[in-house]
Scaffold this active site. Structure first.
Site, PDB file in Angstrom:
ATOM      1  N   ARG A   1       0.722  -1.143  -0.024  1.00  0.00           N
ATOM      2  CA  ARG A   1      -0.030   0.221  -0.117  1.00  0.00           C
ATOM      3  C   ARG A   1       0.807   1.304  -0.003  1.00  0.00           C
ATOM      4  NH1 ARG A   1      -5.525  -0.625   1.833  1.00  0.00           N
ATOM      5  NH2 ARG A   1      -5.929  -2.456   0.591  1.00  0.00           N
TER       6      ARG A   1
ATOM      7  N   ARG B   1      -3.824   6.224   0.592  1.00  0.00           N
ATOM      8  CA  ARG B   1      -4.337   7.343   1.228  1.00  0.00           C
ATOM      9  C   ARG B   1      -3.617   8.147   2.220  1.00  0.00           C
ATOM     10  NH1 ARG B   1      -9.768   4.724   3.248  1.00  0.00           N
ATOM     11  NH2 ARG B   1      -8.414   2.924   3.135  1.00  0.00           N
TER      12      ARG B   1
ATOM     13  N   ARG C   1      -7.642  10.798  -6.638  1.00  0.00           N
ATOM     14  CA  ARG C   1      -8.442   9.722  -6.726  1.00  0.00           C
ATOM     15  C   ARG C   1      -9.862  10.421  -6.714  1.00  0.00           C
ATOM     16  NH1 ARG C   1     -11.625   6.023  -3.140  1.00  0.00           N
ATOM     17  NH2 ARG C   1     -11.209   7.764  -1.923  1.00  0.00           N
TER      18      ARG C   1
ATOM     19  N   ASP D   1      -6.286  -3.724  -7.344  1.00  0.00           N
ATOM     20  CA  ASP D   1      -7.040  -4.286  -5.909  1.00  0.00           C
ATOM     21  C   ASP D   1      -7.162  -5.773  -6.311  1.00  0.00           C
ATOM     22  OD1 ASP D   1      -8.116  -3.255  -3.403  1.00  0.00           O
ATOM     23  OD2 ASP D   1      -9.565  -4.808  -4.044  1.00  0.00           O
TER      24      ASP D   1
ATOM     25  N   TYR E   1     -14.104 -13.049   1.090  1.00  0.00           N
ATOM     26  CA  TYR E   1     -15.016 -11.781   0.507  1.00  0.00           C
ATOM     27  C   TYR E   1     -16.165 -12.521  -0.070  1.00  0.00           C
ATOM     28  CZ  TYR E   1     -11.700  -8.375   2.104  1.00  0.00           C
ATOM     29  OH  TYR E   1     -10.750  -7.487   2.624  1.00  0.00           O
TER      30      TYR E   1
HETATM   31  O1  CP3 Z   1       0.102   0.418  -3.390  1.00  0.00           O
HETATM   32  C1  CP3 Z   1      -0.218  -0.824  -3.319  1.00  0.00           C
HETATM   33  O2  CP3 Z   1       0.075  -1.435  -2.565  1.00  0.00           O
HETATM   34  C2  CP3 Z   1      -1.048  -1.437  -4.480  1.00  0.00           C
HETATM   35  C3  CP3 Z   1      -2.219  -1.113  -4.231  1.00  0.00           C
HETATM   36  C4  CP3 Z   1      -3.344  -2.214  -3.505  1.00  0.00           C
HETATM   37  C5  CP3 Z   1      -4.709  -1.829  -3.398  1.00  0.00           C
HETATM   38  N1  CP3 Z   1      -5.234  -2.868  -2.699  1.00  0.00           N
HETATM   39  C6  CP3 Z   1      -5.269  -0.301  -3.514  1.00  0.00           C
HETATM   40  C7  CP3 Z   1      -6.295  -0.044  -2.693  1.00  0.00           C
HETATM   41  C8  CP3 Z   1      -3.094  -3.512  -3.255  1.00  0.00           C
HETATM   42  C9  CP3 Z   1      -1.914  -3.992  -3.292  1.00  0.00           C
HETATM   43  C10 CP3 Z   1      -4.223  -4.063  -2.716  1.00  0.00           C
HETATM   44  C11 CP3 Z   1      -4.704  -5.247  -2.280  1.00  0.00           C
HETATM   45  C12 CP3 Z   1      -5.514  -5.455  -1.336  1.00  0.00           C
HETATM   46  N2  CP3 Z   1      -7.086  -5.123  -1.221  1.00  0.00           N
HETATM   47  C13 CP3 Z   1      -5.658  -6.751  -0.120  1.00  0.00           C
HETATM   48  C14 CP3 Z   1      -4.538  -7.338  -0.053  1.00  0.00           C
HETATM   49  C15 CP3 Z   1      -3.328  -6.410   0.915  1.00  0.00           C
HETATM   50  C16 CP3 Z   1      -3.869  -6.215   2.173  1.00  0.00           C
HETATM   51  O3  CP3 Z   1      -4.203  -5.078   2.681  1.00  0.00           O
HETATM   52  O4  CP3 Z   1      -4.125  -7.239   3.041  1.00  0.00           O
HETATM   53  C17 CP3 Z   1      -6.958  -6.539   0.319  1.00  0.00           C
HETATM   54  C18 CP3 Z   1      -7.176  -7.237   1.470  1.00  0.00           C
HETATM   55  C19 CP3 Z   1      -7.932  -5.670  -0.544  1.00  0.00           C
HETATM   56  C20 CP3 Z   1      -9.202  -5.428  -0.223  1.00  0.00           C
HETATM   57  C21 CP3 Z   1      -9.654  -3.960   0.026  1.00  0.00           C
HETATM   58  N3  CP3 Z   1      -9.426  -3.070  -0.925  1.00  0.00           N
HETATM   59  C22 CP3 Z   1      -9.642  -3.221   1.274  1.00  0.00           C
HETATM   60  C23 CP3 Z   1      -9.676  -4.100   2.563  1.00  0.00           C
HETATM   61  C24 CP3 Z   1      -9.751  -1.865   1.054  1.00  0.00           C
HETATM   62  C25 CP3 Z   1      -9.726  -0.884   2.137  1.00  0.00           C
HETATM   63  C26 CP3 Z   1     -11.082  -0.378   2.184  1.00  0.00           C
HETATM   64  C27 CP3 Z   1     -11.048   1.131   2.835  1.00  0.00           C
HETATM   65  O5  CP3 Z   1     -11.502   2.135   2.508  1.00  0.00           O
HETATM   66  O6  CP3 Z   1     -10.598   0.848   4.095  1.00  0.00           O
HETATM   67  C28 CP3 Z   1      -9.646  -2.009  -0.231  1.00  0.00           C
HETATM   68  C29 CP3 Z   1      -9.779  -0.624  -1.152  1.00  0.00           C
HETATM   69  C30 CP3 Z   1      -8.479  -0.179  -1.661  1.00  0.00           C
HETATM   70  N4  CP3 Z   1      -7.522  -1.041  -2.309  1.00  0.00           N
HETATM   71  C31 CP3 Z   1      -7.704   1.198  -1.376  1.00  0.00           C
HETATM   72  C32 CP3 Z   1      -6.657   1.215  -2.054  1.00  0.00           C
HETATM   73  C33 CP3 Z   1      -5.718   2.332  -2.040  1.00  0.00           C
HETATM   74  C34 CP3 Z   1      -8.433   2.355  -0.531  1.00  0.00           C
HETATM   75  C35 CP3 Z   1      -9.365   2.791  -1.313  1.00  0.00           C
HETATM   76  C36 CP3 Z   1      -9.537   4.343  -1.270  1.00  0.00           C
HETATM   77  O7  CP3 Z   1      -8.526   5.053  -2.177  1.00  0.00           O
HETATM   78  O8  CP3 Z   1     -10.090   4.856  -0.535  1.00  0.00           O
END
Ligand code: CP3
Length: 337
Positions: free
Chosen positions: A23, A27, A36, A72, A147
């Site tokens: 990540r 954010r 975004r 994602d 999920y």
């Molecule tokens: O920079 C990076 O690491 C690449 C981007 C990335 C995202 N998701 C972008 C994202 C990666 C590698 C992921 C993987 C992901 N997504 C995982 C595995 C990694 C982990 O954290 O364990 C999981 C479980 C997810 C599922 C998911 N997608 C979650 C739990 C969330 C967060 C929801 C929230 O708002 O708290 C997302 C959304 C997401 N994916 C965001 C990002 C940057 C946040 C969205 C935003 O910009 O608000």
């Protein structure tokens, strides 16, 4: 060309320990929030130019040793037609959860070039810009199944485990269907130019070792076998699963912060690379505390070949950017050989 990550994954000597963060695009970066706007992330990743820009943002701030394509884990599931949205502050939501063999039968294999051309285009564009290795990724089988079965994020994974234990044949069919989605997703990313693959089985630590070995490991092994690029196999809360995850596969095993790195490395086996494992929460503390804990990780890695520095999980929102920048600098300085 900086190939430190590739060298570390092969346990070769490096000039300094490579560092990147799960990540790292996200954010905690104001420029990410601005770009975004209030767009859904599953929408945002459909625009390759936007995905490229977000991927590059953290690299403009600090000399990271890898980039991870902005996407994602839910993208390939959405791409085969599963209705998914990301609820802000919560996570992925699946309004029609998958719980029966009829539900599983609705999951079709992924055809990446047709179903998710935007992911592959982002990777191709990024390779023209980058001078560090590009990481592609996918969700692991337990995490994606959770999920799909729960219909959203879950702490206890009760429905998922009930299906796994109560109806192993439907569970097996679900795992098979996920392999037919995730394996093409990984192979296509490598074909498009991804140089490393990370499998995020983030929630697999909810399982005991026996259930892991019976109901998940065999499918992770199918995903990771004979990939045309080196792979990193990651999960959270996996202290008791590390040797079993290593058996399933991965050139490196991602370690979360709950197990000291040296102890984790023994469990994984010293002939394998490891990635980790600073507690992400430490980045919210004053720099002196970040430094102390990061140096502890480095001491436990003991300068051995095959260490990739990372956090134990993703960079949390609200993390001071300066601490992240200083951490990269610290790892580079203290591990310079
Ligand atoms: O920079 C990076 O690491 C690449 C981007 C990335 C995202 N998701 C972008 C994202 C990666 C590698 C992921 C993987 C992901 N997504 C995982 C595995 C990694 C982990 O954290 O364990 C999981 C479980 C997810 C599922 C998911 N997608 C979650 C739990 C969330 C967060 C929801 C929230 O708002 O708290 C997302 C959304 C997401 N994916 C965001 C990002 C940057 C946040 C969205 C935003 O910009 O608000």
């Amino acid at each position: 060309m900086n190939d430190l990550l590739l060298r570390a994954l092969r346990l070769e000597p490096v000039d300094h320990t490579p560092v990147w963060f799960m990540r790292q695009a996200g954010r905690y970066l104001p420029e990410y929030r601005e770009l975004r706007g209030d767009r859904d992330i599953l929408e945002a990743v459909r625009e390759p130019e936007l995905a490229v820009e977000v991927t590059l943002q953290p690299l403009r701030r600090m000399p990271l040793d890898a980039a991870i394509v902005f996407s994602d884990i839910m993208v390939p599931l959405a791409a085969v037609g599963v209705p998914i949205r990301i609820a802000p502050g919560t996570g992925p939501v699946v309004d029609a959860p998958i719980r029966s063999s009829a539900d599983v039968a609705r999951l079709r294999p992924l055809a990446p070039e047709v179903d998710e051309p935007f992911v592959l285009e982002a990777i191709r564009l990024l390779r023209m810009e980058l001078s560090v290795p590009l990481i592609g990724f996918a969700g692991g089988p337990f995490t994606l199944a959770s999920y799909l079965v729960e219909g959203g994020p879950s702490r206890e994974h009760l429905r998922t485990k009930a299906l796994m234990l109560g109806d192993p044949s439907v569970w097996g069919a679900l795992m098979d269907a996920l392999v037919e989605i995730v394996r093409p997703h990984l192979l296509a990313q490598v074909a498009a130019g991804a140089q490393v693959i990370q499998l995020f089985d983030s929630w697999v630590g909810a399982l005991d070792p026996t259930d892991y070995a019976t109901h998940v490991g065999p499918w992770s092994a199918r995903l990771l076998a004979d990939l045309p690029a080196p792979s990193i196999h990651f999960g959270v809360n996996t202290g008791e699963l590390l040797s079993s995850m290593a058996r399933a596969g991965g050139d490196a095993i991602g370690i979360d912060h709950r197990v000291p790195l040296d102890v984790a490395w023994e469990r994984v086996g010293l002939e394998r690379a490891v990635q980790g494992n600073l507690d992400p929460a430490a980045l919210h503390a004053p720099w002196e505390a970040v430094e102390r804990k990061a140096l502890d990780v480095l001491q436990r890695a003991a300068g051995r070949a095959g260490h990739v520095f990372n956090l134990g999980h993703g960079v949390p929102p609200g993390t001071p950017v300066e601490n992240v920048q200083r951490l990269v600098e610290l790892v580079h300085q203290r591990t310079a050989r």
